[in-house]
Design a protein around this motif. Sequence first.
Motif, short mmCIF file in Angstrom:
data_model
loop_
_atom_site.label_atom_id
_atom_site.label_comp_id
_atom_site.label_asym_id
_atom_site.label_seq_id
_atom_site.Cartn_x
_atom_site.Cartn_y
_atom_site.Cartn_z
N ALA A 1 13.39 -9.25 -3.10
CA ALA A 1 12.09 -8.68 -3.01
C ALA A 1 11.82 -7.90 -4.05
O ALA A 1 12.61 -7.09 -4.52
N GLY A 2 10.43 -7.69 -4.32
CA GLY A 2 10.03 -7.08 -5.45
C GLY A 2 10.16 -7.61 -6.71
O GLY A 2 9.79 -6.96 -7.93
N HIS A 3 10.10 -8.91 -6.88
CA HIS A 3 10.15 -9.80 -8.12
C HIS A 3 8.71 -9.74 -8.67
O HIS A 3 8.03 -10.78 -8.72
N VAL B 1 -1.54 -3.89 -1.85
CA VAL B 1 -2.39 -3.94 -0.66
C VAL B 1 -1.21 -4.58 0.56
O VAL B 1 -1.47 -4.34 1.56
N VAL B 2 -0.17 -5.57 0.20
CA VAL B 2 0.77 -6.14 0.94
C VAL B 2 1.62 -4.93 1.41
O VAL B 2 2.03 -5.10 2.60
N CYS B 3 2.13 -4.01 0.73
CA CYS B 3 3.11 -3.29 1.20
C CYS B 3 2.64 -1.87 1.44
O CYS B 3 3.39 -0.94 1.73
N ASP B 4 1.46 -1.57 1.17
CA ASP B 4 0.72 -0.10 1.65
C ASP B 4 1.51 1.03 0.81
O ASP B 4 2.01 1.91 1.20
N LEU B 5 1.51 0.70 -0.53
CA LEU B 5 2.17 1.74 -1.50
C LEU B 5 1.43 2.86 -1.67
O LEU B 5 0.33 2.75 -1.87
N ASP B 6 2.21 4.21 -2.23
CA ASP B 6 1.48 5.25 -2.47
C ASP B 6 1.66 5.37 -4.04
O ASP B 6 1.11 6.20 -4.77
N LEU B 7 2.72 4.93 -4.65
CA LEU B 7 3.45 5.13 -6.06
C LEU B 7 3.66 3.69 -6.65
O LEU B 7 4.20 2.88 -6.13
N VAL B 8 3.29 3.51 -7.96
CA VAL B 8 4.01 2.69 -8.91
C VAL B 8 4.71 3.26 -10.22
O VAL B 8 3.80 4.38 -10.82
#
Length: 307
Positions: free
Chosen positions: A157-159, A241-248
């Motif tokens: 996951a995360g590719h 948008v798929v994972c509801d992230l707060d940070l990259v």
Amino acid sequence: VARTVLAVDVGGTKIAAGVVDESGQVLAAVDRPTPTDRAENTFGVVHAVIEEVLGDPPAPVEAVGIASAGPVDVVAGRVSPINIPSWQDFPLRDRVCAELPDLPVTLAGDGLCMALGEHWIGAGRGSASMLGMVVSTGVGGGLVLDGRPYGGRTGNAGHIGHIVVEHEDGWPCTCGGRGCVETVASGPNLVRWARRQGWQAPDHADAAHLAAAARTGDEIPLAAFERGGRAVGLAVVATAVVCDLDLVVVGGGVAQAGDLLFDPLRASLAAHTGLSFVHSLRVEPAALPRRAGLVGAAALALRSISG
Ligand SMILES: [Zn+2]
């Protein structure tokens, strides 16, 4: 006495090993170039860096974490890195277990380890759910969701490098697909695109040369980074948008170009984050540019013995 673990980071260009303590400090580290001609030569370097970093008498590590270039299969403990062709379904976890028979050994993809390292002691500290990504010779990444590493079913996951951003006329990708973000934003592909637009540069020119030319105002290199940054932005929005992230958190050689990459990336986010829950998404440069994989592999090892 602080607990220590052994971290191993296997990449297409180098293989590193480190002894890391429970605060994330790298107490010792060694690395060597990755031979890719024969499977046993590649593993021979893994063996050598482990032996060298542990020393004699061996440092008293309590567990082992391995970060490997992917794809990986963490269920079977096997790896088939695209850029180490001699390793197809190579039983990396069992081979390392055989070297250190009394220790628990945990394997994960290098993108996941980078994300975990940044989340532990880098730019991702305090984030609830983040994506860590590396924009370099390739484009990779990993997810930390609800504060925990998320590898998915097989560890892959995360590719993010293989999210499709050019659905028409996209270039062929190393993964066998077409139009992936890696075909636009990796260092070699930024340079390739610029050359096709007529950029004049020496044969050995890489993303650092391209960045230097862009800083002098050269239009084609500027356009290459603009295009690469936008492509990364599209893939980031899709993931957020798929994972509801707060940070990259973005690291890797191409990210060293700083604003040349981050400005179009942020502009792309601003243009495409329509949904309210994505408005607070932040993008930050990586804080551990060189050692995040080792630190993340150490975090994995510590998690395996902390119950
Ligand atoms: Zn691809």
